[in-house]
Motif scaffolding. Structure first.
Motif, mmCIF file in Angstrom:
data_model
loop_
_atom_site.group_PDB
_atom_site.id
_atom_site.type_symbol
_atom_site.label_atom_id
_atom_site.label_comp_id
_atom_site.label_asym_id
_atom_site.label_seq_id
_atom_site.Cartn_x
_atom_site.Cartn_y
_atom_site.Cartn_z
ATOM 1 N N TYR A 301 0.828 -1.203 0.000
ATOM 2 C CA TYR A 301 0.000 0.000 0.000
ATOM 3 C C TYR A 301 0.866 1.258 0.000
ATOM 4 C CZ TYR A 301 -3.668 3.278 1.450
ATOM 5 O OH TYR A 301 -4.535 4.334 1.519
ATOM 6 N N LEU A 302 1.951 1.245 0.785
ATOM 7 C CA LEU A 302 2.843 2.410 0.847
ATOM 8 C C LEU A 302 3.609 2.588 -0.462
ATOM 9 C CD1 LEU A 302 4.120 4.704 2.503
ATOM 10 C CD2 LEU A 302 5.816 3.055 3.321
ATOM 11 N N THR A 303 4.130 1.504 -1.003
ATOM 12 C CA THR A 303 4.936 1.607 -2.226
ATOM 13 C C THR A 303 4.110 2.043 -3.436
ATOM 14 O OG1 THR A 303 4.645 -0.783 -2.565
ATOM 15 C CG2 THR A 303 6.653 -0.049 -1.467
ATOM 16 N N GLU A 304 2.791 1.843 -3.372
ATOM 17 C CA GLU A 304 1.930 2.338 -4.462
ATOM 18 C C GLU A 304 1.793 3.853 -4.411
ATOM 19 O OE1 GLU A 304 -1.735 0.289 -4.023
ATOM 20 O OE2 GLU A 304 -1.014 -1.583 -4.956
ATOM 21 N N MET A 305 1.992 4.438 -3.235
ATOM 22 C CA MET A 305 1.827 5.890 -3.075
ATOM 23 C C MET A 305 3.118 6.668 -3.307
ATOM 24 S SD MET A 305 -0.782 6.394 0.141
ATOM 25 C CE MET A 305 0.023 5.274 1.284
ATOM 26 N N VAL A 306 4.260 6.028 -3.111
ATOM 27 C CA VAL A 306 5.533 6.753 -3.191
ATOM 28 C C VAL A 306 6.478 6.081 -4.183
ATOM 29 C CG1 VAL A 306 5.341 7.611 -0.827
ATOM 30 C CG2 VAL A 306 6.546 5.471 -1.269
ATOM 31 N N GLU A 307 7.393 6.885 -4.734
ATOM 32 C CA GLU A 307 8.387 6.372 -5.670
ATOM 33 C C GLU A 307 9.673 5.964 -4.964
ATOM 34 O OE1 GLU A 307 8.970 9.424 -8.539
ATOM 35 O OE2 GLU A 307 7.117 8.970 -9.650
ATOM 36 N N ASN A 308 9.954 6.584 -3.828
ATOM 37 C CA ASN A 308 11.199 6.273 -3.120
ATOM 38 C C ASN A 308 11.001 6.431 -1.621
ATOM 39 O OD1 ASN A 308 14.096 5.671 -3.090
ATOM 40 N ND2 ASN A 308 14.325 7.758 -2.346
ATOM 41 N N GLU A 358 1.074 13.124 2.377
ATOM 42 C CA GLU A 358 0.618 13.140 3.771
ATOM 43 C C GLU A 358 -0.003 11.802 4.150
ATOM 44 O OE1 GLU A 358 -1.976 16.434 4.308
ATOM 45 O OE2 GLU A 358 -0.415 17.948 3.982
ATOM 46 N N LYS A 359 -0.797 11.230 3.221
ATOM 47 C CA LYS A 359 -1.399 9.919 3.482
ATOM 48 C C LYS A 359 -0.310 8.860 3.654
ATOM 49 C CE LYS A 359 -5.083 9.000 1.135
ATOM 50 N NZ LYS A 359 -6.015 8.594 0.045
ATOM 51 N N ALA A 360 0.763 8.970 2.853
ATOM 52 C CA ALA A 360 1.869 8.016 2.959
ATOM 53 C C ALA A 360 2.558 8.131 4.314
ATOM 54 C CB ALA A 360 2.870 8.245 1.822
ATOM 55 N N CYS A 361 2.657 9.347 4.845
ATOM 56 C CA CYS A 361 3.279 9.543 6.163
ATOM 57 C C CYS A 361 2.504 8.805 7.245
ATOM 58 C CB CYS A 361 3.352 11.033 6.493
ATOM 59 S SG CYS A 361 4.569 11.956 5.521
ATOM 60 N N TYR A 362 1.182 8.897 7.181
ATOM 61 C CA TYR A 362 0.367 8.220 8.187
ATOM 62 C C TYR A 362 0.436 6.701 8.024
ATOM 63 C CZ TYR A 362 -1.530 12.745 9.548
ATOM 64 O OH TYR A 362 -1.657 14.026 10.008
ATOM 65 N N ARG A 363 0.552 6.237 6.775
ATOM 66 C CA ARG A 363 0.713 4.800 6.564
ATOM 67 C C ARG A 363 2.053 4.321 7.137
ATOM 68 N NH1 ARG A 363 -1.446 0.026 6.807
ATOM 69 N NH2 ARG A 363 -0.242 -1.525 5.640
ATOM 70 N N ALA A 364 3.087 5.111 6.962
ATOM 71 C CA ALA A 364 4.398 4.761 7.524
ATOM 72 C C ALA A 364 4.325 4.698 9.043
ATOM 73 C CB ALA A 364 5.445 5.776 7.081
ATOM 74 N N ARG A 365 3.552 5.613 9.639
ATOM 75 C CA ARG A 365 3.409 5.594 11.098
ATOM 76 C C ARG A 365 2.726 4.306 11.559
ATOM 77 N NH1 ARG A 365 0.147 10.270 14.292
ATOM 78 N NH2 ARG A 365 -1.619 9.251 13.237
#
Length: 579
Positions: A301-308, A358-365
């Motif tokens: 889910y996280l890797t779909e939102m971010v490139e790196n 921002e959504k990726a930050c919360y997923r990382a948390r």
């Protein structure tokens, strides 16, 4: 191609002149006259060829070309870590190295036992790691040439450029800034810092700070009272000044080194206590970095939102720990931010990239919460409620205790690349405050001066990053090939090789011998493939020598705490800390 390194212990380019280099084409082997060499050969899959003709790079021209190629590739590789390096920057750095290397080889050893070339390139590496522009790095290389009286400032201006000469002139003016006051108390030190920030080019200040750091790393040869005098000056003036210009890692190491020389037994106590939290041979911060990075990258889910995704780590500095224990009156178990990680996420470009980030930050948390126990009282959400200066990030503290062993809390910051960039700019005023500028308007004005100086340098060198640059330089090693291929015909002729040899102060015969050595198809010129093979061998030698020094440092680290009588000794080598 075959490489033979002499049986003497080898050290890196930045420690002492290199050993004799012997190259054999077309296959490669490394001969260290030991069992290690056979294991290394198998590891590197290197084979030998007894039928190929062997020649040596013992002539001055060949040695200096190796130094030139190795240093250029090392520095440009570090400079291009975050931005695309322009051709004008490459040319400037190439000219500075060509001018400096032969001169530095002729200068006597420095009082600390190093060669001037070693010091010049060590300073250049730190500047490159700081992502300084080519003018500053060139000035760092040439500073030792100027100090040695081998060339004048006017010659630097005519042969390298006005910008580099200006920086050298500014750095020479800053050199003895402490002599402007009779007593180095808090008030006079603060006045000196403000004076520097107001009247000197900020890039010249950073160059001087790097020179101070290099000096602090090599103080062992001085009497103890001189070590303490220099360390007091660094602690009072230069470490806060490094805070003020935003070079955090410089300030942290300057503080730690000064602390180490001023209060060696206190340093040893703090260092021993911090190391008591280590388990095994691998640094604790590296263990947690790898664990977190692997967990983040394995989340679909996280890797779909971010490139790196990247994770940075830091230990709390020894000096900062000492301040919290003594000045703040905390107990050792109450110092909770010994370890720190920073997660930086790079969402794809698009209209909603900020929202996705921002959504990726919360997923990382959420992923971090699944790894370690979060301490809610220490968590802060600066994305929902940004700071007054616009700072955004998620802060959290987690309990990393395991197997019944209590460990200090680890702090973790989560942000996007855009948030990280804004934080770096936004913290400039905070950094200036830590550097002794308590007036917000004064800090704001000085920050504007600093930014204007940096933008002027970038404009002059055309180093602004642009998406149009992508793909222009697939292999950074092509940079120096294009610089040597002056007529742009895709090959380096004997005349072009002789020209660079002569610029390095070598004989034309050296160029012919080197051409014969590298020209595998005997067509009288070097193709990009032939030159690339040569560069790979230079890189191989540098890697072997760097690894040797790493092992030496590890052994020193293991053995430094006890002498032959089992008595504790005060450590002298530095510990690097900070983001």
């Amino acid at each position: 191609m075959e490489l033979h390194l002499s049986s003497q212990s080898s050290t890196p380019l930045f420690s002492k002149p290199r050993s004799t280099i012997m190259i054999r084409f077309p296959s490669i082997s490394v001969n260290l006259h030991s069992k290690r060499s056979r294991r290394l050969s198998r590891l590197l899959k290197i084979s030998s060829s007894s039928s190929a003709e062997m020649m040596t790079l013992e002539q001055p021209g060949g040695k200096m070309v190796v130094e030139l190629v190795g240093a250029f590739n090392e520095l440009t590789g570090r400079m291009g870590h975050k931005t695309v390096l322009s051709s004008s920057s490459s040319r400037l750095l190439f000219k500075a190295l060509k001018l400096s290397i032969p001169i530095l080889h002729t200068l006597p050893l420095l009082p600390d036992g190093r060669s001037p070339l070693t010091k010049a390139l060590s300073v250049a590496v730190i500047l490159a790691d700081l992502q300084m522009d080519a003018e500053v790095i060139s000035a760092g290389i040439l500073r030792e040439v100027i100090e040695g009286g081998a060339i004048s400032m006017y010659e630097v201006r005519d042969r390298i450029g006005t910008g580099t000469a200006h920086l050298l002139h500014e750095s020479m003016r800053i050199k003895n800034i402490s002599s402007k006051v009779e007593v180095l108390d808090d008030e006079s030190a603060s006045a000196l810092r403000k004076f520097c920030l107001t009247y000197y080019d900020v890039r010249a200040i950073i160059l001087d700070l790097v020179l101070k750091l290099d000096m602090m790393r090599h103080l062992d040869y001085l009497p103890r009272y001189k070590q303490q005098m220099i360390s007091l000056e660094v602690m009072k003036i230069y470490a806060p000044l490094a805070h003020a210009v935003g070079t955090n890692f410089l300030s942290l190491e300057l503080e730690d080194l000064s602390f180490q020389y001023l209060f060696p037994y206190s340093y040893l106590f703090v260092d021993t206590w911090l190391r008591s939290h280590e388990t095994g041979n691998k640094p604790l911060i590296d263990i947690y970095k790898e664990q977190l990075l692997q967990s983040l990258r394995s989340d679909q889910y996280l890797t779909e939102m971010v490139e790196n995704i990247s994770v940075e780590g830091r230990y709390k500095s020894r000096y900062s720990t000492m301040k919290k224990l003594l000045r703040d009156g905390r107990k050792p178990e109450e110092v909770n931010d010994i370890l720190g990680l920073r997660v930086i996420l790079c969402p794809g470009s698009g209209v909603d990239s900020s929202a996705i980030g921002e959504k990726a930050c919360y997923r990382a948390r959420e992923i971090i919460q699944s790894l370690w126990k979060e301490m809610p009282s220490r968590s802060k959400d600066y994305i929902v409620c940004p700071k007054a200066n616009g700072y955004k990030s998620l802060h959290m503290a987690v309990d990393i205790s395991d197997n019944g062993r209590t460990k200090p809390l680890m702090e973790i910051q989560i942000r996007t690349a855009e948030m990280d960039m804004l934080a770096a700019g936004g913290t400039a005023s905070h950094a200036l405050y830590k550097g002794g500028l308590t007036n917000p308007e004064e800090a704001k004005r000085l920050k504007a001066i600093m930014m204007a100086a940096a933008e002027l340098a970038a404009l002059r060198l055309k180093d602004f990053p642009s998406s149009s640059h992508k793909g222009l330089e697939i292999d950074p090693r092509n940079r120096i090939f294009r610089l040597l291929d002056k007529n742009g015909d895709g090959k380096i002729s004997i005349e072009e090789l002789m020209e660079v040899m002569e610029e390095l102060g070598a004989q034309g015969e050296d160029a012919r011998e080197m051409m014969q050595l590298l020209d595998s198809n005997s067509d009288g010129s070097l193709s990009s493939d032939e030159f690339d093979l040569f560069q790979k061998q230079v890189e191989l030698m540098r890697n072997l020598e760097d690894r040797d020094v790493q092992y030496n440092n590890l052994l020193h680290e293991k053995l430094r705490m006890e002498d032959s009588d089992g008595m504790i000794q005060v450590p002298i080598k530095s510990c690097q800390t900070g983001f």
